[in-house]
Scaffold this active site. Structure first.
Site, short mmCIF file in Angstrom:
data_model
loop_
_atom_site.label_atom_id
_atom_site.label_comp_id
_atom_site.label_asym_id
_atom_site.label_seq_id
_atom_site.Cartn_x
_atom_site.Cartn_y
_atom_site.Cartn_z
CG ASP A 94 -2.01 1.03 1.14
OD1 ASP A 94 -2.06 1.75 0.11
OD2 ASP A 94 -2.81 1.14 2.08
CB ALA A 95 3.59 2.06 -2.16
CE LYS A 96 -3.54 5.07 0.04
NZ LYS A 96 -2.99 4.10 0.99
NE ARG A 97 6.56 4.91 -3.31
CZ ARG A 97 6.44 4.81 -1.98
NH1 ARG A 97 5.32 5.12 -1.40
NH2 ARG A 97 7.47 4.42 -1.24
#
Length: 277
Positions: free
Chosen positions: A94-97
């Site tokens: 869950d990095a939301k890059r």
């Protein structure tokens, strides 16, 4: 892991639970702080207690990045532990890059090669060239932010396209289908927006949806299943705080297992109701 393998795990475990490993050093039981790596030790115990009830784990990178290199070390050890002991479990970063193409290429290399995650959450704001580098890896997944649960979601996600009349989140769903397929592209849809799930299903009938917000955030599992399930379940429902912080005492792992078991039992009933198991 491909789509059919993920569905097989859902059927085998009678669960579409994703446990969020949002491990906060300030919230884990105090007696663990004497351990050489308290975050990893906590994760390991939680994983062992919940693995039989869950099909996915989702570490939120912010909790690890906030600790500097020690946090990255804890994250790497957590991923390695799952891979060695529970290889059937789907791992989501869950990095939301989301950045220009060459940068996204490096993010993809970091999370799919170095850390061996199955999927990564990606922000779509910068468009196709910021997303496609993640899709060059076979049997790896992009989970695109579509409709989120947070208060600020209304700032942009419901703005209407002047030409089509679609709210922005619908434009994301429609446009991004040209970038990937149901075999490598999922969407984040918040559980507190369950009333929108049926509309979203009309646009993306075959894609998996990652649904956070059930449990501590107040989303309804029944409403999510009613509006979001498809013929292969098509849901990964995340619970973080409600499971991993079920107890702050020495029984934290046991209580986490009990909490996960309760969610799994509820999910089993919903899967049976749809004749998916």
């Amino acid at each position: 892991m491909n789509k059919q393998q993920l569905f097989q795990q859902i059927q085998k475990k009678r669960s579409f639970l994703c446990v969020g490993l949002d491990t906060d050093i300030l919230k884990i039981p105090k007696h663990l702080l004497d351990k050489p790596d308290p975050v990893f030790f906590f994760n390991k115990e939680i994983i062992d207690a919940t693995a039989q009830y869950t099909v996915a784990y989702k570490p939120n990178l912010a909790f690890y990045e906030s600790l500097g290199w020690q946090g990255w070390e804890s994250l790497e050890k957590t991923v390695e532990y799952v891979r060695e002991n529970y290889p059937e479990i789907f791992l989501i970063a869950d990095a939301k890059r989301g950045d220009i193409g060459n940068t996204s290429n490096l993010y993809a290399r970091a999370f799919f090669e170095k850390l061996d995650f199955d999927a990564i959450t990606v922000a779509p704001y910068m468009g196709e060239d910021s997303v496609k580098p993640f899709m060059t890896y076979p049997e790896k997944w992009v989970i695109l932010l579509a409709l989120t649960s947070n208060k600020g979601a209304s700032d942009f996600q419901f703005l209407q396209n002047e030409e089509t009349g679609d709210p922005l989140f619908e434009s994301v769903l429609k446009t991004s289908q040209n970038w990937g397929t149901p075999e490598n592209l999922m969407y984040v849809v918040g559980a507190t927006k369950a009333e929108k799930l049926s509309e979203i299903r009309e646009i993306v009938p075959h894609h998996f949806l990652l649904v956070p917000g059930v449990g501590a955030q107040g989303g309804s599992l029944e409403a999510v299943a009613e509006n979001g399930m498809n013929s292969q379940c098509g849901l990964l429902v995340n619970s973080s705080r409600g499971i991993i912080y079920a107890s702050a005492g020495e029984d934290y792992a046991e209580k986490a297992g009990e909490a996960a078991c309760k969610v799994q039992e509820d999910m089993e009933k919903l899967l049976k109701g749809r004749k998916l198991i």
